[in-house]
Design a protein around this motif. Sequence first.
Motif, PDB file in Angstrom:
ATOM      1  N   THR A 120      46.898  38.578  40.006  1.00 28.74           N
ATOM      2  CA  THR A 120      46.443  39.240  39.809  1.00 28.74           C
ATOM      3  C   THR A 120      45.533  40.734  40.812  1.00 28.74           C
ATOM      4  N   ARG A 121      43.870  40.184  41.496  1.00 29.58           N
ATOM      5  CA  ARG A 121      43.794  40.594  41.489  1.00 29.58           C
ATOM      6  C   ARG A 121      42.769  40.422  42.922  1.00 29.58           C
TER       7      ARG A 121
ATOM      8  N   THR B 169      42.019  36.717  41.194  1.00 31.02           N
ATOM      9  CA  THR B 169      42.680  36.117  39.674  1.00 31.02           C
ATOM     10  C   THR B 169      44.152  35.355  39.519  1.00 31.02           C
TER      11      THR B 169
ATOM     12  N   THR C  91      45.044  33.239  32.288  1.00 30.16           N
ATOM     13  CA  THR C  91      44.205  33.090  33.643  1.00 30.16           C
ATOM     14  C   THR C  91      43.021  32.363  34.199  1.00 30.16           C
ATOM     15  N   TYR C  92      42.721  32.220  35.174  1.00 29.57           N
ATOM     16  CA  TYR C  92      41.840  31.281  36.011  1.00 29.57           C
ATOM     17  C   TYR C  92      41.654  32.201  37.784  1.00 29.57           C
ATOM     18  N   MET C  93      39.994  32.180  37.779  1.00 35.00           N
ATOM     19  CA  MET C  93      40.132  32.478  39.095  1.00 35.00           C
ATOM     20  C   MET C  93      39.778  31.424  40.433  1.00 35.00           C
TER      21      MET C  93
ATOM     22  N   ASP D 246      41.920  49.960  40.841  1.00 36.83           N
ATOM     23  CA  ASP D 246      42.787  48.822  41.269  1.00 36.83           C
ATOM     24  C   ASP D 246      42.026  48.225  42.687  1.00 36.83           C
TER      25      ASP D 246
ATOM     26  N   CYS E 117      39.270  48.027  43.411  1.00 38.80           N
ATOM     27  CA  CYS E 117      37.458  47.169  42.606  1.00 38.80           C
ATOM     28  C   CYS E 117      37.571  45.945  42.703  1.00 38.80           C
TER      29      CYS E 117
ATOM     30  N   PRO F 176      37.070  40.091  34.432  1.00 39.66           N
ATOM     31  CA  PRO F 176      37.685  39.230  35.651  1.00 39.66           C
ATOM     32  C   PRO F 176      38.831  38.839  34.996  1.00 39.66           C
ATOM     33  N   LEU F 177      38.986  37.879  33.799  1.00 38.26           N
ATOM     34  CA  LEU F 177      39.779  37.296  33.286  1.00 38.26           C
ATOM     35  C   LEU F 177      40.969  38.476  32.565  1.00 38.26           C
TER      36      LEU F 177
ATOM     37  N   ASP G  71      41.573  41.270  33.565  1.00 40.15           N
ATOM     38  CA  ASP G  71      41.118  42.185  35.232  1.00 40.15           C
ATOM     39  C   ASP G  71      41.263  43.656  34.932  1.00 40.15           C
TER      40      ASP G  71
ATOM     41  N   TYR H 178      38.668  45.966  35.143  1.00 40.84           N
ATOM     42  CA  TYR H 178      37.571  46.558  36.552  1.00 40.84           C
ATOM     43  C   TYR H 178      37.416  48.639  36.165  1.00 40.84           C
TER      44      TYR H 178
END
Lengths: 673, 179
Positions: A294-295, A309, A317-319, B17, B19, B54-55, B57, B59
């Motif tokens: 995702t990012r 992620t 989701t996990y990191m 987007d 960040c 974060p989980l 997404d 930000y």
Amino acid sequence: MRYAETGYNLEIDLSRGNIERVETDPKETELYLGGLGTNAKLLWDRVPPEVEPFSPDNLLIFSAGLLCGTPATGCNRTIVTTISPQTELMAFSMMGGFWAPELKHAGYDKVVLRGKSPDLVYIWINNDKVEIRDASHLKGKGAIETAQLIQEELKEPRAQVAAIGLAGENRVYFASIEQGRSSASRQGLGAVMGDKGVKAIAVRGTRDINVAQPDEYMELCNEVLEYIKWRNENPIPGVMPILAGLGSPQEMKVHDEKWHTENFMWGNSRVRRKGFWNQEIAKEWMDTMESLRTRLISCYNCPMRCGATITPPGAPTYMMKCFSKLTYTMAAFSDLEFGLGIAQSATEYGVDGFSAPQVMAFGLELLENGILTDDDFPGMPEDNEGRFYWLLERIVRREGIGDVLANGTYWAAREIGNGAEEYAHNNIKKHEQLPLKLSMLNPIYFLMYCTGEKINITQIEGQFPQMPYPKREHREAFVKDWFQVPDEKFKQYFLDWEPRGENSIPYYPTPEMCCDIVDWQERMHYIDDALGMCAGLSSFPLKPPYHIHNYPKFISAGAGIDMDEDLLTQAIRRYRTLVRANNIRRGMRRKDERPPEDHWKKRFPELEQKLLDTYYQFKGWNKDGIPTQESLHDLGLDYVYEEFEKRGVYSDNGPDHGESSSDATSAGKEKEG
Amino acid sequence: MGEKNKKIVKTIKVNADECNGCRACEVICSAFHAEPKYSSNNPARSRIRVVRDPLRDIYVPVYAGEYAPAECMGRDKYVIDGKEYEECAFCRASCPSRDIFKEPDSGLPLKCDMCEGEDEPLCVKWCITDALTYEEREEEVEEQPEQDDLEMGLDALTNKYGMDKIIETLARMSEAKQG
Ligand code: SF4
Ligand code: SF4
Ligand code: SF4
């Protein structure tokens, strides 16, 4: 006023449910800096060698580094220290993310856990308010899930949570502690946390962190940030992509995995697959990464985005970070989608991404070779990927064969017997290593593998190119702006290093040069581990923004401790020696300091002994690897010498000047110890 | 009504987007506003805050805007690209309904001042991944008197304690100083 550090530790006795805020001695900071340094001192003072890893008297220390939480970019590491159930030595794994700065803002440098809680609990640190709370409802929950549930129940989304999963609760010897996009994974710290009955530590802080000389400090920070920008725009030419830039290896960004997939070993660190990487696979893996990722994300106060992620199909989701991207994939001879998928479960269960896949591949290898049988794997699916998922479940639950494998390859092999030991072939000091098997002995790496007390090559290597550059003109170009070297001689060592001929490995660099090089590499890691700096901006990459010349200034301006390069080097030697002293007191000797037998095909026993002899002497250790009276005295560690004398350390493996003991006697010793 | 005037409009463009959630912007903002400058830092005092999950997404770097003495009559909640943002996520107000944009000790409101005195907002300078970029343009505007820090702080105190109490306290303090 204390600068950079808070000057307070939290001491928590889990057996009695007692919590104390204890002021620390600023003298100790001067001598041992902080983080790893002061952790090593605490362990030395309070955890004698009789204390077993799962004894209530073992400590589990969560420490912020000395400069964590100050504006220094990337200074966010938590150094977790205990006695490892796997190696029975001092373990000191680090995690990035957001936890250490938060702890500092709450007003503490360390959380020191002792004793054992009778019931599963979690600890909630909210500035001055510290509570031990019931965690029975979190039993069996995943590490990330736990963090979310705790944030919700505390109504504090800004709390940073370090948690264990099922593996830690069940004392798996390679259980990790997970936190944000990071984890302290190596050597089973999570197992000790589980043994203490602590599911998680949540922390929230809103206090200031002070620095001693604000303008000077900010100037240093700005210089570092500028340099990072410059380095991001100017990657180092001629090296593989992950070594060209800064940050911990940019595994989430980089798609080209030719180097790892063709040079690292697959399965139980067995098979090298030359020619594996082709266009088709490159495309397939890139599509997988792009669709699941995702990012790209960073740790606290760092622009490098080393993590990501990841959302595997049908899973939460996990990191994810670094090399776990490939470890499961390669252990199972599978593809990236499998690797990223199983890593989700592995992260929730909380296991080390290096050890876990190797342990599973080891188990299956024993089955293939008839040392274990189908009866040991009842109900295991036929398909390869399914088998890995099945094994992971058994291990984290300690069911059947999983209960044996949960102790790692070394201990599992001993328990299984019947020739299983030969399959636990990739260990140093009982700990699984990176899956690498090479041809020609590299003298620098030989010393690092043998003597690195973190027992993980990535935690000692760095700074110095891993291989000579083919042409002198390339080498000349490389050394031109190499201002990070502690001394000009390092440039010469590199300039003269040839891929072939007289000045090539294994005889060049000479043992004396290797000492200098390894010492520099190790020194940088030890500074990072005391200050809480990410290795990805300092000790690991080539030409990093932090180095031996600006670190003393950071410490002076940040912590208000007068520091120069010599004083700093002396401080590092002091606590580095103290780490060794802890391990020596636990029985570690020269006999334990060796790479996996099959790490290199071409070995040079005489040269190897000479390398060790020279390096030990250079470090002020005797032939058995024990720090000598003289070197201990120079470092102000007379108390270590006295303890060694009292315990007969110098005589227990032969006299001070004696030969290293043979394996037969060492095996006998191990039983006693 | 103020008169027409030329004015530099300072805009920080937030590209959420880009960040990565590092909070460097919070670190530097709080350090810059420390007394003395850079002597300490503390994201809880920052005038930019990154709403971060974060989980999911999420930000959202948000800047501290005006002080709001009372909370809104209603609240807003956004869903964008299937992601539900927390209530008031995009709001810049220092408002009684939540704890952000307030000094942690005194509870006094915080407001982004575009790093007065610096060439460039420092959060932008420290966000080298370009989630934050800075733009300036000239515009004809009707001048509105700007509320400065002192006035905003007093305003907040007045709302909390009432004007009489503030005047009384000030008088007492100045007497004590002179005496
Ligand atoms: S370099 Fe990477 S791993 Fe290190 S602090 Fe920055 S984001 Fe984290
Ligand atoms: S510095 Fe930039 S990338 Fe980091 S949290 Fe702030 S806005 Fe996001
Ligand atoms: S512009 Fe300056 S005052 Fe405003 S949020 Fe950024 S750093 Fe803080």
